[in-house]
Design a protein around this motif. Sequence first.
Motif, PDB file in Angstrom:
ATOM      1  N   HIS A 214      -0.216   1.691  -9.155  1.00  0.00           N
ATOM      2  CA  HIS A 214       0.897   2.238  -9.935  1.00  0.00           C
ATOM      3  C   HIS A 214       2.134   1.368  -9.821  1.00  0.00           C
ATOM      4  O   HIS A 214       2.249   0.494  -8.951  1.00  0.00           O
ATOM      5  N   LEU A 215       3.064   1.589 -10.731  1.00  0.00           N
ATOM      6  CA  LEU A 215       4.315   0.847 -10.755  1.00  0.00           C
ATOM      7  C   LEU A 215       5.348   1.642 -11.534  1.00  0.00           C
ATOM      8  O   LEU A 215       5.009   2.547 -12.304  1.00  0.00           O
ATOM      9  N   GLU A 216       6.603   1.308 -11.325  1.00  0.00           N
ATOM     10  CA  GLU A 216       7.698   1.906 -12.081  1.00  0.00           C
ATOM     11  C   GLU A 216       8.411   0.810 -12.847  1.00  0.00           C
ATOM     12  O   GLU A 216       8.536  -0.322 -12.353  1.00  0.00           O
ATOM     13  N   CYS A 217       8.867   1.126 -14.042  1.00  0.00           N
ATOM     14  CA  CYS A 217       9.577   0.126 -14.832  1.00  0.00           C
ATOM     15  C   CYS A 217      10.681   0.791 -15.643  1.00  0.00           C
ATOM     16  O   CYS A 217      10.704   2.010 -15.828  1.00  0.00           O
ATOM     17  N   ASP A 218      11.608  -0.032 -16.131  1.00  0.00           N
ATOM     18  CA  ASP A 218      12.696   0.467 -16.954  1.00  0.00           C
ATOM     19  C   ASP A 218      12.159   1.047 -18.260  1.00  0.00           C
ATOM     20  O   ASP A 218      11.105   0.643 -18.751  1.00  0.00           O
TER      21      ASP A 218
ATOM     22  N   LEU B 175       6.938   5.862 -14.813  1.00  0.00           N
ATOM     23  CA  LEU B 175       5.779   5.633 -13.946  1.00  0.00           C
ATOM     24  C   LEU B 175       4.543   5.302 -14.774  1.00  0.00           C
ATOM     25  O   LEU B 175       4.199   6.022 -15.707  1.00  0.00           O
ATOM     26  N   PHE B 176       3.884   4.194 -14.408  1.00  0.00           N
ATOM     27  CA  PHE B 176       2.634   3.789 -15.049  1.00  0.00           C
ATOM     28  C   PHE B 176       1.547   3.716 -13.994  1.00  0.00           C
ATOM     29  O   PHE B 176       1.777   3.255 -12.875  1.00  0.00           O
ATOM     30  N   VAL B 177       0.340   4.161 -14.340  1.00  0.00           N
ATOM     31  CA  VAL B 177      -0.769   4.172 -13.391  1.00  0.00           C
ATOM     32  C   VAL B 177      -2.016   3.550 -14.022  1.00  0.00           C
ATOM     33  O   VAL B 177      -2.197   3.559 -15.245  1.00  0.00           O
ATOM     34  N   LYS B 178      -2.869   3.003 -13.147  1.00  0.00           N
ATOM     35  CA  LYS B 178      -4.144   2.446 -13.576  1.00  0.00           C
ATOM     36  C   LYS B 178      -5.134   2.681 -12.445  1.00  0.00           C
ATOM     37  O   LYS B 178      -4.844   2.341 -11.289  1.00  0.00           O
ATOM     38  N   THR B 179      -6.252   3.295 -12.748  1.00  0.00           N
ATOM     39  CA  THR B 179      -7.225   3.581 -11.692  1.00  0.00           C
ATOM     40  C   THR B 179      -7.893   2.271 -11.242  1.00  0.00           C
ATOM     41  O   THR B 179      -8.076   1.353 -12.034  1.00  0.00           O
ATOM     42  N   MET B 180      -8.231   2.224  -9.944  1.00  0.00           N
ATOM     43  CA  MET B 180      -8.758   0.995  -9.376  1.00  0.00           C
ATOM     44  C   MET B 180     -10.096   0.585  -9.968  1.00  0.00           C
ATOM     45  O   MET B 180     -10.431  -0.599  -9.991  1.00  0.00           O
TER      46      MET B 180
ATOM     47  N   ILE C 293       0.866  -1.177   0.000  1.00  0.00           N
ATOM     48  CA  ILE C 293       0.000   0.000   0.000  1.00  0.00           C
ATOM     49  C   ILE C 293       0.902   1.226   0.000  1.00  0.00           C
ATOM     50  O   ILE C 293       1.711   1.411   0.910  1.00  0.00           O
ATOM     51  N   LYS C 294       0.783   2.053  -1.015  1.00  0.00           N
ATOM     52  CA  LYS C 294       1.643   3.234  -1.121  1.00  0.00           C
ATOM     53  C   LYS C 294       0.940   4.317  -1.924  1.00  0.00           C
ATOM     54  O   LYS C 294       0.432   4.064  -3.022  1.00  0.00           O
ATOM     55  N   SER C 295       0.926   5.517  -1.399  1.00  0.00           N
ATOM     56  CA  SER C 295       0.307   6.632  -2.108  1.00  0.00           C
ATOM     57  C   SER C 295       1.101   6.996  -3.361  1.00  0.00           C
ATOM     58  O   SER C 295       2.335   6.890  -3.388  1.00  0.00           O
ATOM     59  N   LEU C 296       0.380   7.406  -4.376  1.00  0.00           N
ATOM     60  CA  LEU C 296       1.000   7.925  -5.588  1.00  0.00           C
ATOM     61  C   LEU C 296       1.199   9.428  -5.415  1.00  0.00           C
ATOM     62  O   LEU C 296       0.237  10.160  -5.178  1.00  0.00           O
ATOM     63  N   ILE C 297       2.435   9.869  -5.505  1.00  0.00           N
ATOM     64  CA  ILE C 297       2.754  11.288  -5.396  1.00  0.00           C
ATOM     65  C   ILE C 297       3.144  11.800  -6.777  1.00  0.00           C
ATOM     66  O   ILE C 297       4.122  11.324  -7.366  1.00  0.00           O
TER      67      ILE C 297
ATOM     68  N   ASN D  65       5.825  12.742 -18.488  1.00  0.00           N
ATOM     69  CA  ASN D  65       6.753  13.763 -17.999  1.00  0.00           C
ATOM     70  C   ASN D  65       7.375  13.401 -16.648  1.00  0.00           C
ATOM     71  O   ASN D  65       8.016  14.222 -16.020  1.00  0.00           O
ATOM     72  N   TYR D  66       7.166  12.154 -16.240  1.00  0.00           N
ATOM     73  CA  TYR D  66       7.682  11.709 -14.944  1.00  0.00           C
ATOM     74  C   TYR D  66       8.864  10.764 -15.137  1.00  0.00           C
ATOM     75  O   TYR D  66       8.837   9.877 -15.995  1.00  0.00           O
ATOM     76  N   GLU D  67       9.901  10.957 -14.349  1.00  0.00           N
ATOM     77  CA  GLU D  67      11.030  10.032 -14.316  1.00  0.00           C
ATOM     78  C   GLU D  67      11.546   9.976 -12.892  1.00  0.00           C
ATOM     79  O   GLU D  67      11.778  11.006 -12.259  1.00  0.00           O
ATOM     80  N   SER D  68      11.702   8.769 -12.364  1.00  0.00           N
ATOM     81  CA  SER D  68      12.158   8.623 -10.981  1.00  0.00           C
ATOM     82  C   SER D  68      13.647   8.937 -10.885  1.00  0.00           C
ATOM     83  O   SER D  68      14.335   9.131 -11.886  1.00  0.00           O
ATOM     84  N   LYS D  69      14.138   8.956  -9.658  1.00  0.00           N
ATOM     85  CA  LYS D  69      15.560   9.219  -9.437  1.00  0.00           C
ATOM     86  C   LYS D  69      16.431   8.145 -10.071  1.00  0.00           C
ATOM     87  O   LYS D  69      17.598   8.390 -10.383  1.00  0.00           O
TER      88      LYS D  69
END
Length: 207
Positions: free
Chosen positions: A163-167, A195-200, A80-84, A186-190
């Motif tokens: 959500h999830l992050e991938c290469d 970043l990919f998202v899908k609404t529940m 469980i983790k919030s999407l920021i 326009n999002y890139e992690s450190k």
Amino acid sequence: MLKVVQLLDLIDSDEMPDEELKKLLFTFECKTVLGEESDVQYFLREKAVQFDKMALSRTYLVFSSYHDKPYICGYFSITIKSLIIPKRVFAKLSNSLKHRLMGMGQKTEQANYECKGYLIGQLGKNYSETAKTAGMISGDDLLELAYDKIRESHRMVGGRVLHLECDDIPKLKDFYSRNGFVELENYESKNGLRLFVKTMDKVLKHS
């Protein structure tokens, strides 16, 4: 036939000593295109047990059988983790996506946007010789098994987004896009991940 086993059950089991569990986890093999150890392989072998013991995430092993012997054909890890979403990224999203993500979201003290939900931390197939010979599980099937666990949690605690992050690999990004995830372009992690998202609501429609 596939069987999903929670790693925590194996950790707590008196029938599987630590060394046997470690040996089992090391039967999972997944290399990068350059032949190096992937993050998916490293996490399961080196971090998954610790993360489960600390309740940072929950890992699930997916078993199949070959010649009547069980083997790990894949696994996934969720938490469980919030999407920021940074303010500058949120401003460039379509109005419809903004509404779906943040209909009940909120701004943080830094004026970023926060939405409660779930993170798929890891998801991967076993590429060991046994798994390849037996016939590998599909990525779609593995993702659907992850959805099942997320739906169970959603019924108890809610949440609006997965959500999830991938290469930044076209084949990998195409897989998640085909499965209904939207890339925040326009999002890139450190770590340089996408970043990919899908609404529940869309996850629940498949139940």
